[in-house]
Design a protein around this motif. Sequence first.
Motif, PDB file in Angstrom:
ATOM      1  N   ARG A   1      -4.241  -1.063  -3.451  1.00  0.00           N
ATOM      2  CA  ARG A   1      -4.579  -1.991  -2.385  1.00  0.00           C
ATOM      3  C   ARG A   1      -4.873  -1.206  -1.118  1.00  0.00           C
ATOM      4  NH1 ARG A   1      -2.781  -7.161  -3.772  1.00  0.00           N
ATOM      5  NH2 ARG A   1      -1.356  -7.195  -5.527  1.00  0.00           N
TER       6      ARG A   1
ATOM      7  N   GLN B   1       2.257   7.366  11.190  1.00  0.00           N
ATOM      8  CA  GLN B   1       1.395   6.974  10.067  1.00  0.00           C
ATOM      9  C   GLN B   1       0.638   8.177   9.531  1.00  0.00           C
ATOM     10  OE1 GLN B   1      -1.640   4.134  11.060  1.00  0.00           O
ATOM     11  NE2 GLN B   1      -2.655   4.334   9.071  1.00  0.00           N
TER      12      GLN B   1
ATOM     13  N   PRO C   1      -5.147   4.362  -4.536  1.00  0.00           N
ATOM     14  CA  PRO C   1      -4.330   3.224  -4.125  1.00  0.00           C
ATOM     15  C   PRO C   1      -4.844   1.928  -4.725  1.00  0.00           C
ATOM     16  CG  PRO C   1      -5.795   3.864  -2.346  1.00  0.00           C
ATOM     17  CD  PRO C   1      -5.949   4.900  -3.424  1.00  0.00           C
TER      18      PRO C   1
ATOM     19  N   ARG D   1       1.626  11.930   1.598  1.00  0.00           N
ATOM     20  CA  ARG D   1       1.022  11.214   0.469  1.00  0.00           C
ATOM     21  C   ARG D   1      -0.129  11.997  -0.152  1.00  0.00           C
ATOM     22  NH1 ARG D   1      -2.752   6.685   2.386  1.00  0.00           N
ATOM     23  NH2 ARG D   1      -3.918   8.603   2.815  1.00  0.00           N
TER      24      ARG D   1
ATOM     25  N   SER E   1       4.310   6.310  -8.564  1.00  0.00           N
ATOM     26  CA  SER E   1       5.243   5.541  -7.740  1.00  0.00           C
ATOM     27  C   SER E   1       5.691   6.338  -6.526  1.00  0.00           C
ATOM     28  CB  SER E   1       6.461   5.122  -8.576  1.00  0.00           C
ATOM     29  OG  SER E   1       6.086   4.283  -9.642  1.00  0.00           O
TER      30      SER E   1
ATOM     31  N   GLY F   1       1.268   2.175   5.400  1.00  0.00           N
ATOM     32  CA  GLY F   1       0.777   0.839   5.702  1.00  0.00           C
ATOM     33  C   GLY F   1       1.731   0.064   6.599  1.00  0.00           C
ATOM     34  N   ARG F   2       3.035   0.184   6.334  1.00  0.00           N
ATOM     35  CA  ARG F   2       4.029  -0.509   7.167  1.00  0.00           C
ATOM     36  C   ARG F   2       4.026   0.028   8.594  1.00  0.00           C
ATOM     37  NH1 ARG F   2       9.716  -0.415   4.230  1.00  0.00           N
ATOM     38  NH2 ARG F   2      10.259  -1.439   6.204  1.00  0.00           N
TER      39      ARG F   2
ATOM     40  N   GLY G   1       2.808   6.277  -4.208  1.00  0.00           N
ATOM     41  CA  GLY G   1       2.680   4.921  -3.691  1.00  0.00           C
ATOM     42  C   GLY G   1       3.718   4.592  -2.635  1.00  0.00           C
ATOM     43  N   ALA G   2       4.899   5.204  -2.725  1.00  0.00           N
ATOM     44  CA  ALA G   2       5.933   4.949  -1.721  1.00  0.00           C
ATOM     45  C   ALA G   2       5.470   5.412  -0.342  1.00  0.00           C
ATOM     46  CB  ALA G   2       7.225   5.660  -2.122  1.00  0.00           C
TER      47      ALA G   2
ATOM     48  N   HIS H   1       2.336   5.840   0.498  1.00  0.00           N
ATOM     49  CA  HIS H   1       1.181   5.007   0.841  1.00  0.00           C
ATOM     50  C   HIS H   1       1.643   3.689   1.451  1.00  0.00           C
ATOM     51  CE1 HIS H   1      -2.899   3.538   0.636  1.00  0.00           C
ATOM     52  NE2 HIS H   1      -2.521   2.493  -0.070  1.00  0.00           N
ATOM     53  N   SER H   2       2.683   3.095   0.855  1.00  0.00           N
ATOM     54  CA  SER H   2       3.237   1.856   1.376  1.00  0.00           C
ATOM     55  C   SER H   2       3.857   2.071   2.750  1.00  0.00           C
ATOM     56  CB  SER H   2       4.287   1.315   0.401  1.00  0.00           C
ATOM     57  OG  SER H   2       4.906   0.151   0.913  1.00  0.00           O
TER      58      SER H   2
END
Length: 307
Positions: free
Chosen positions: A144, A118, A142, A125, A64, A74-75, A67-68, A70-71
Amino acid sequence: MTLSLHAFSDGDTAFDVRSAALEDPRPHPTEAALVQLGCALMTELLDLLAETALEDVQTILGESLIGAFHSAAGRIEREADRARDRIRLLEQGFDGSEPADTELQEAIRAARAADVAQAAAELVRDAAAEAYSVGTGEAWTPWRGGRRASALTAAQLDARAAIRAAERRRSAEAPGPVVAFRGSPAAVTEVDANRIFDALNWARGEWPEMALATTGAKGAERLAVRWAQQKGVTLVLARADFDRHGRAAPFRANQELMALAPVCCLTLSRSLDPGQAMSERAFGPALNLAELAHRQAVRCVRIGPKA
């Protein structure tokens, strides 16, 4: 013109140069500092949970945390895409006036700044993912989207993106010769790991520029992911989408693997450990991949015990 506070040195990385080129009066963290942050965050988390009641969920919490970031990457990427869309609109209606030029330059700066932000999130990450692999023996991937290459881990591509790249034959995105692998979730013994690594090393000897395509599921395929990371082999992930396809998801994932036009398929339908193989049912998705390979005249190697 505003100058960045960053002073160039012989040790500057590509990220450091890109961040300094933004001409922002505020200094950026260096790449080394961002990598250290990712490693420290994960190491602190795993050390805190070790030998406590939360040790049973340390992989969930660790994934998690990765993943934070990674998210977040993406944003930020979507923000950069919006800025580039604005640049295109401004260029189309550009009238040469000073206000129009100022607005265009601001949009360009926003896009470049988002690209660097980014990259910073991805550095944190990837460093956290490396520390996670070292600390737990698990390999984070990941669920996604794609994953860019880094100096720390193997490059990873989403299967759908890789299929599109192969169709377009764009060398910058298309993976090399693809070797597909499906294996039983129960094949996790030392015997299994050794034979899986033997098979993958053989495949790499046959196709030195190979990319490994798998679903990244637990068990044998997670071992294969770890091998790819250790060897720096490009990893193409065809995740089983149970939300969309239900029980058929593992077999839909096989179709994605075959759409990559693999040069070879490796399968391991059950554990090779004598004490476990007798009580284990053959893994259907591995058998299915072998059948698909046979139908399409693709070379298929079933991993077996050492002679």
